[in-house]
Design a protein around this motif. Sequence first.
Motif, short mmCIF file in Angstrom:
data_model
loop_
_atom_site.label_atom_id
_atom_site.label_comp_id
_atom_site.label_asym_id
_atom_site.label_seq_id
_atom_site.Cartn_x
_atom_site.Cartn_y
_atom_site.Cartn_z
N SER A 11 0.84 -1.20 0.00
CA SER A 11 0.00 0.00 0.00
C SER A 11 0.87 1.25 0.00
O SER A 11 1.75 1.39 0.85
CB SER A 11 -0.91 0.01 1.24
OG SER A 11 -1.62 1.22 1.29
N PRO A 12 0.68 2.18 -0.97
CA PRO A 12 1.57 3.36 -1.04
C PRO A 12 1.41 4.32 0.13
O PRO A 12 2.34 5.00 0.50
CB PRO A 12 1.16 4.02 -2.35
CG PRO A 12 -0.24 3.55 -2.61
CD PRO A 12 -0.32 2.17 -2.04
N VAL A 13 0.19 4.39 0.71
CA VAL A 13 -0.04 5.25 1.86
C VAL A 13 -0.77 4.44 2.92
O VAL A 13 -1.84 3.89 2.66
CB VAL A 13 -0.87 6.50 1.50
CG1 VAL A 13 -1.10 7.36 2.73
CG2 VAL A 13 -0.20 7.30 0.40
N SER A 14 -0.19 4.37 4.12
CA SER A 14 -0.77 3.55 5.17
C SER A 14 -0.95 4.37 6.44
O SER A 14 -0.01 4.54 7.22
CB SER A 14 0.13 2.34 5.46
OG SER A 14 0.23 1.50 4.33
N PRO A 15 -2.18 4.92 6.66
CA PRO A 15 -2.42 5.66 7.90
C PRO A 15 -2.74 4.71 9.05
O PRO A 15 -3.51 3.76 8.89
CB PRO A 15 -3.63 6.54 7.54
CG PRO A 15 -4.34 5.78 6.48
CD PRO A 15 -3.31 4.98 5.73
N VAL A 16 -2.14 4.95 10.20
CA VAL A 16 -2.37 4.10 11.36
C VAL A 16 -2.67 4.99 12.56
O VAL A 16 -1.86 5.86 12.91
CB VAL A 16 -1.14 3.21 11.67
CG1 VAL A 16 -1.40 2.37 12.92
CG2 VAL A 16 -0.81 2.31 10.48
N VAL A 17 -3.84 4.80 13.18
CA VAL A 17 -4.16 5.46 14.43
C VAL A 17 -3.72 4.52 15.55
O VAL A 17 -4.20 3.40 15.66
CB VAL A 17 -5.66 5.77 14.54
CG1 VAL A 17 -5.98 6.39 15.90
CG2 VAL A 17 -6.09 6.70 13.42
N LEU A 18 -2.78 4.97 16.36
CA LEU A 18 -2.16 4.09 17.34
C LEU A 18 -3.08 3.84 18.53
O LEU A 18 -3.85 4.70 18.93
CB LEU A 18 -0.84 4.70 17.80
CG LEU A 18 0.20 4.85 16.69
CD1 LEU A 18 1.40 5.65 17.17
CD2 LEU A 18 0.66 3.48 16.19
N GLN A 19 -2.93 2.63 19.07
CA GLN A 19 -3.68 2.25 20.25
C GLN A 19 -2.80 1.35 21.11
O GLN A 19 -1.79 0.81 20.65
CB GLN A 19 -4.96 1.50 19.86
CG GLN A 19 -4.72 0.35 18.88
CD GLN A 19 -6.00 -0.24 18.35
OE1 GLN A 19 -6.92 -0.48 19.12
NE2 GLN A 19 -6.06 -0.49 17.06
N GLU A 20 -3.18 1.21 22.36
CA GLU A 20 -2.33 0.51 23.32
C GLU A 20 -2.08 -0.94 22.93
O GLU A 20 -1.01 -1.48 23.20
CB GLU A 20 -2.96 0.59 24.72
CG GLU A 20 -2.09 0.01 25.81
CD GLU A 20 -2.72 0.18 27.19
OE1 GLU A 20 -2.16 -0.37 28.14
OE2 GLU A 20 -3.76 0.85 27.28
N THR A 21 -3.03 -1.59 22.28
CA THR A 21 -2.87 -3.01 21.97
C THR A 21 -1.96 -3.27 20.78
O THR A 21 -1.50 -4.39 20.60
CB THR A 21 -4.25 -3.64 21.68
OG1 THR A 21 -4.89 -2.92 20.62
CG2 THR A 21 -5.12 -3.62 22.93
N LEU A 22 -1.69 -2.26 19.96
CA LEU A 22 -0.79 -2.44 18.82
C LEU A 22 0.65 -2.33 19.32
O LEU A 22 1.12 -1.26 19.68
CB LEU A 22 -1.05 -1.38 17.75
CG LEU A 22 -0.17 -1.47 16.49
CD1 LEU A 22 -0.35 -2.80 15.78
CD2 LEU A 22 -0.47 -0.31 15.55
#
Length: 279
Positions: A11-22
């Motif tokens: 995937s050329p653009v990968s947005p990730v909203v972070l969370q404690e379980t990741l």
Amino acid sequence: MAETVLTLHESPVSPVVLQETLRELVIDASAPLTLTLTAPAQTACSLVVRIRRAEALTIQVRAEAASQLTLLYWNESSTPITIRESNEIYRDARFKAAYVQLNPGTVDHQSKTLLKESGAEALVQSAVIAQTQKQFVVDLIHQAGQTTGIIENYSIVLQGGRYRMEATGKIEKGARGAKSHQTSRALTFDAQQTATILPKLLIDENDVEASHATTIGQMDENQMYYLQSRGLSEDEAIRLVTIGYLLPIARISDDPKLQEALAQEIETKVNEVCLTSSK
């Protein structure tokens, strides 16, 4: 809650909203990849980012107000890689980033961290073994007062390695009460190895704290003699010193289990790298 691992491929653009379980993010991409990471306000997250393959990587990080974000980038790629990274840290957020570069591939890494609002704090660290060319530009910029920025770099240059670090702490006009400090150390084992460190402080405001310390040099002969007098071979002494030199980066996390795992991984990798280099 179960801990999760996320793997990014093409995937050329990968947005990730972070969370404690990741807890871990793996990058395995043959094409250029842009990764955006967001730590929402008042959240806490500690994430290991393993780079297994990535020819060109763009990283954009946003630590929102009162968040606590720790990122450990572990480059495992054996091929050349270019990294362009930008971090924005907002009011009362605490941001830690550590870059572990023990791989044999060449690296061209540019990192810019902006302390955007009052109370923002950032610690940027690197641990590097240079067997090939490793080039870094690290900028930490205070755009608001009452902010704290620390840069720490530790490097070992082995035979055939070339290490270059440009580290800049900048305090902009109006950022009263800002604190900017940096330390860079490079250890070589003979006169043919190349290490260049260029520390900079750019201060446009009064009532601030700023400092830098730089050390480049070969291992102390008395220290080497002492280790060998205790029964260690030259190669074993070099490995022991290298491990001790790089271990401070394992303390980037407040989690004792992760600290122990990182220390063990550093020790294992250093033994592999030094064994290969000595052949």
